[in-house]
Design a protein around this motif. Structure first.
Motif, PDB file in Angstrom:
ATOM      1  N   ASN A  96       0.833  -1.203   0.000  1.00  0.00           N
ATOM      2  CA  ASN A  96       0.000   0.000   0.000  1.00  0.00           C
ATOM      3  C   ASN A  96       0.870   1.257   0.000  1.00  0.00           C
ATOM      4  O   ASN A  96       0.609   2.206  -0.747  1.00  0.00           O
ATOM      5  N   ARG A  97       1.917   1.267   0.822  1.00  0.00           N
ATOM      6  CA  ARG A  97       2.808   2.429   0.896  1.00  0.00           C
ATOM      7  C   ARG A  97       3.556   2.641  -0.424  1.00  0.00           C
ATOM      8  O   ARG A  97       3.682   3.771  -0.904  1.00  0.00           O
ATOM      9  N   LEU A  98       4.050   1.554  -1.023  1.00  0.00           N
ATOM     10  CA  LEU A  98       4.767   1.680  -2.297  1.00  0.00           C
ATOM     11  C   LEU A  98       3.862   2.241  -3.389  1.00  0.00           C
ATOM     12  O   LEU A  98       4.282   3.110  -4.160  1.00  0.00           O
ATOM     13  N   CYS A  99       2.623   1.759  -3.434  1.00  0.00           N
ATOM     14  CA  CYS A  99       1.675   2.273  -4.429  1.00  0.00           C
ATOM     15  C   CYS A  99       1.366   3.745  -4.173  1.00  0.00           C
ATOM     16  O   CYS A  99       1.359   4.552  -5.105  1.00  0.00           O
ATOM     17  N   LYS A 100       1.127   4.081  -2.921  1.00  0.00           N
ATOM     18  CA  LYS A 100       0.813   5.467  -2.566  1.00  0.00           C
ATOM     19  C   LYS A 100       1.968   6.390  -2.931  1.00  0.00           C
ATOM     20  O   LYS A 100       1.758   7.468  -3.495  1.00  0.00           O
ATOM     21  N   ASN A 101       3.204   5.980  -2.625  1.00  0.00           N
ATOM     22  CA  ASN A 101       4.375   6.797  -2.939  1.00  0.00           C
ATOM     23  C   ASN A 101       4.558   6.986  -4.443  1.00  0.00           C
ATOM     24  O   ASN A 101       5.135   7.979  -4.874  1.00  0.00           O
ATOM     25  N   ALA A 102       4.059   6.024  -5.233  1.00  0.00           N
ATOM     26  CA  ALA A 102       4.166   6.118  -6.691  1.00  0.00           C
ATOM     27  C   ALA A 102       2.979   6.846  -7.312  1.00  0.00           C
ATOM     28  O   ALA A 102       2.895   6.978  -8.524  1.00  0.00           O
ATOM     29  N   GLY A 103       2.051   7.305  -6.466  1.00  0.00           N
ATOM     30  CA  GLY A 103       0.869   7.995  -6.968  1.00  0.00           C
ATOM     31  C   GLY A 103      -0.227   7.052  -7.421  1.00  0.00           C
ATOM     32  O   GLY A 103      -1.107   7.432  -8.189  1.00  0.00           O
ATOM     33  N   GLY A 104      -0.177   5.807  -6.945  1.00  0.00           N
ATOM     34  CA  GLY A 104      -1.175   4.811  -7.334  1.00  0.00           C
ATOM     35  C   GLY A 104      -1.933   4.267  -6.144  1.00  0.00           C
ATOM     36  O   GLY A 104      -1.954   4.870  -5.068  1.00  0.00           O
ATOM     37  N   LYS A 105      -2.540   3.106  -6.351  1.00  0.00           N
ATOM     38  CA  LYS A 105      -3.372   2.482  -5.321  1.00  0.00           C
ATOM     39  C   LYS A 105      -3.102   0.979  -5.261  1.00  0.00           C
ATOM     40  O   LYS A 105      -2.801   0.356  -6.272  1.00  0.00           O
ATOM     41  N   LEU A 106      -3.268   0.439  -4.061  1.00  0.00           N
ATOM     42  CA  LEU A 106      -3.307  -1.002  -3.849  1.00  0.00           C
ATOM     43  C   LEU A 106      -4.767  -1.354  -3.588  1.00  0.00           C
ATOM     44  O   LEU A 106      -5.429  -0.693  -2.781  1.00  0.00           O
ATOM     45  N   VAL A 107      -5.262  -2.369  -4.282  1.00  0.00           N
ATOM     46  CA  VAL A 107      -6.640  -2.815  -4.087  1.00  0.00           C
ATOM     47  C   VAL A 107      -6.611  -4.295  -3.719  1.00  0.00           C
ATOM     48  O   VAL A 107      -6.003  -5.112  -4.424  1.00  0.00           O
ATOM     49  N   LEU A 108      -7.254  -4.636  -2.601  1.00  0.00           N
ATOM     50  CA  LEU A 108      -7.386  -6.021  -2.179  1.00  0.00           C
ATOM     51  C   LEU A 108      -8.654  -6.600  -2.785  1.00  0.00           C
ATOM     52  O   LEU A 108      -9.701  -5.946  -2.777  1.00  0.00           O
ATOM     53  N   THR A 109      -8.585  -7.826  -3.294  1.00  0.00           N
ATOM     54  CA  THR A 109      -9.776  -8.487  -3.825  1.00  0.00           C
ATOM     55  C   THR A 109      -9.884  -9.888  -3.241  1.00  0.00           C
ATOM     56  O   THR A 109      -8.896 -10.470  -2.809  1.00  0.00           O
ATOM     57  N   GLY A 110     -11.108 -10.403  -3.245  1.00  0.00           N
ATOM     58  CA  GLY A 110     -11.342 -11.760  -2.763  1.00  0.00           C
ATOM     59  C   GLY A 110     -11.065 -11.947  -1.283  1.00  0.00           C
ATOM     60  O   GLY A 110     -10.665 -13.024  -0.864  1.00  0.00           O
TER      61      GLY A 110
END
Length: 118
Positions: free
Chosen positions: A66-80
């Motif tokens: 989540n932190r890596l995605c946020k720092n890159a300007g993106g998002k982490l999404v959990l599914t299932g």
């Protein structure tokens, strides 16, 4: 290996292919997140549909992603996300910062919606 990584148009999908996201799996997941981020991906979908259990080290790995995605300007999404893992996320009070969707397809749609709302 208990992880499968696939590239989609706007994200990378990481599928946990094990019943437990625990101390044995967490370091490998963190390493994959770092590798994916280093390659330039900013959005990651973490498919937990096979996972029935997650401990604190697994939760820590999710937070690294989540932190890596946020720092890159993106998002982490959990599914299932199964009920037991959902409860852990709620108890840890992380439900307000972690994005989730029912399926990978729904996660991709969510990322599209988040991109267009920027």
């Amino acid at each position: 290996m208990s992880l499968k990584v696939e590239k989609h148009k706007n994200c990378m999908v990481v599928k946990i292919q094990a019943e437990k996201l625990d101390l044995d799996m967490a370091p490998d997941l963190k390493a994959h997140f770092v590798s994916i981020s280093t390659e330039g991906a900013k959005n990651i979908i973490l498919d937990l549909s096979d996972a029935r259990y997650c401990d604190s080290s697994g939760l820590s790995a999710i937070l690294v992603g989540n932190r890596l995605c946020k720092n890159a300007g993106g998002k982490l999404v959990l599914t299932g996300v199964k009920e037991a893992i959902k409860k852990l996320i709620i108890i840890s009070q992380l439900d307000s910062i972690l994005n989730s969707a029912v399926s990978v397809e729904d996660g991709i749609k969510l990322l599209d919606e988040l991109e267009t709302s920027k």
